[in-house]
Write an enzyme that holds these catalytic residues in place. Structure first.
Site, PDB file in Angstrom:
ATOM      1  CE  LYS A   1      -2.408 -14.397  24.047  1.00 49.30           C
ATOM      2  NZ  LYS A   1      -2.358 -13.475  25.187  1.00 49.30           N
TER       3      LYS A   1
ATOM      4  NE  ARG B   1      -9.253 -13.930  26.293  1.00 47.65           N
ATOM      5  CZ  ARG B   1      -8.841 -14.020  25.037  1.00 47.65           C
ATOM      6  NH1 ARG B   1      -7.670 -14.564  24.770  1.00 47.65           N
ATOM      7  NH2 ARG B   1      -9.598 -13.572  24.053  1.00 47.65           N
TER       8      ARG B   1
END
Lengths: 168, 287
Positions: free
Chosen positions: B222, B256
């Site tokens: 991210k 995740r």
């Protein structure tokens, strides 16, 4: 039996690295009678107590005043310098040392056990040589039956699991 | 608490790898590599072989982009879910959607988990989860509209806000009939947050774990990792894994991820350091 710390529950992993040795120890300990007298150093005693408990033995550890028909558990092992990956690296003298001890255990030869060189044993990282001396003193009867449950050096450390019955 | 993800249950001390499977042409990390159903299915088979316990199938990229309506979203993922359900009965299937209508269609096709990355934007999603005995991932976004980027959002205390919102969401889900073992909370790094917020959530993740709800973290590649290390997408794996280790020490249960194998090793290592998992095989110094 050897005082292998990997046998202790607090050092358990997902896979048991000493499964075969553990099975041999448990079988031999289950065979012992009640009131087991443990001959061991402090670490070996911890291992002995844990495995005795696992086999349902909760008998006293009584170094003095034990009854004549007591069972004994001697915790000791051979050299820990039997390979380059061994805890003490390789020392060629380990093989002769362990060979002599193994022969004395199998015979059994109480006098030879009583003579095991403690100072060489210390150099070779043998486990509790005093236990081997004590074993020599215990094997005093004329006749014994001997069985070998385990005899190997999987990590460069010589382990034996053996049983002796003294016949009077 | 035992974790129940649809058809599947997991023990208190289990950590789970949730592998990302994008049925999208434009997601930030893979740029459409698994856009076709065949490629997406191959990705599922690959992550299953790598040990993933969960796949998270998504039909819309999180960032702003071309509008994808309900029918288009269903068209992208429902058949894939059905195919995966049939091929991998032991696999947990999660679907990344905020829409109740899509949730209903995928649950009917065999989904176990509804991963609502947008924090309850569609209030009826919990009713769908309850109807199908599915689990729901309750994320914190600070109330932003789905598929928007954060702009000048500030919090008095981002961790307190994340806890308040996700726990309220989980309680709302349970009130709607979702099994209490099937509500998972997720601070949602980067969603409605700047990099400082995501770093603080990582640093204080233990406070979310202390709520007692199982915690999911979605850290993989991210922007907060990229901005922290000044690295573009494609060079963020090590930073991702460092953040993963911190979250694992804190006790996060579900990860995740894009990279299953690497994350599993990091989580197992950290989980073991934390004393929640034994070593695989220990003999050093114990012979």
């Amino acid at each position: 039996m050897p005082g292998v710390l990997a046998l202790l529950p607090e050092y358990a992993g997902l896979v048991d690295p000493v499964a075969e040795l553990r099975a041999a120890c448990l079988a031999a300990l289950a065979w012992l009678g009640d009131g087991v007298v443990v001959v061991a150093d402090a670490q070996g005693a911890r291992v002995a107590v844990a495995l005795l408990a696992a086999t349902g033995h909760f008998g006293a550890i009584a170094p003095e005043g034990q009854p004549a028909d007591a069972s004994y558990l001697v915790v000791a092992n051979g050299s820990a310098r039997r390979s380059e990956k061994a805890p003490g690296h390789l020392d060629e003298r380990a093989f002769e040392f362990d060979q002599a001890v193994g022969t004395a255990l199998r015979a059994p030869d109480p006098a030879a056990l009583a003579r095991v060189d403690a100072s060489l044993g210390e150099e070779l990282l043998a486990g509790h040589v005093a236990g081997l001396h004590a074993l020599g003193e215990l094997l005093t009867s004329e006749h014994h039956t001997v069985s070998v449950d385990y005899d190997d050096d999987p990590f460069g450390v010589q382990y034996w699991v053996m049983r002796w019955t003294c016949e009077s | 608490m035992t974790l129940k993800l649809g058809r599947h249950e997991f023990a208190d001390d289990a950590t789970l790898m949730m592998a990302i499977v994008n049925r999208t042409p434009d997601s930030f990390y893979d740029q459409g590599a698994t856009w076709t159903e065949g490629k997406a299915f191959e990705r599922v088979a690959q992550v299953v072989a790598q040990g993933a316990e969960i796949v998270d199938i998504g039909g819309i990229k999180a960032a702003p982009g071309a509008e994808v309506d309900v029918e288009e979203e269903k068209g992208r993922i429902v058949e894939l879910v059905a195919r995966v359900r049939e091929a991998f009965p032991g696999l947990v299937i999660s679907v990344d959607t905020w829409r109740a209508a899509v949730g209903e269609a995928v649950c009917r096709a065999g989904a176990d988990v509804l991963n609502d990355a947008w924090g309850g934007a569609d209030p009826e999603l919990v009713d769908v989860a309850a109807s199908y005995d599915a689990a729901i991932i309750c994320t914190h976004t600070g109330g932003v509209t789905p598929r928007t980027r954060p702009h000048r959002i500030e919090y008095d205390d981002v961790v307190a806000a994340a806890i308040a919102d996700t726990v309220a969401y989980a309680e709302r889900a349970v009130a709607a009939g979702v099994d209490p073992r099937s509500a998972v909370i997720d601070p949602a790094h980067d969603f409605g947050k700047n990099t400082f917020h995501s770093l603080e959530l990582t640093r204080r993740l233990g406070e979310m774990v202390d709520t007692g709800w199982p915690v999911l973290v979605s850290l993989s590649n991210k922007d907060f990792v990229g901005e922290t290390l000044d690295l573009p997408v494609g060079e963020r794996l090590l930073g991702t894994l460092a953040a993963t280790a911190v979250c694992a020490m804190a006790g996060a249960r579900i990860y995740r991820v894009h990279e299953v194998v690497e994350t599993r090793q990091v989580v197992d290592m950290a989980w073991t350091i934390a004393g929640r998992r034994p070593p695989a095989r220990a003999i050093r110094g114990l012979q």
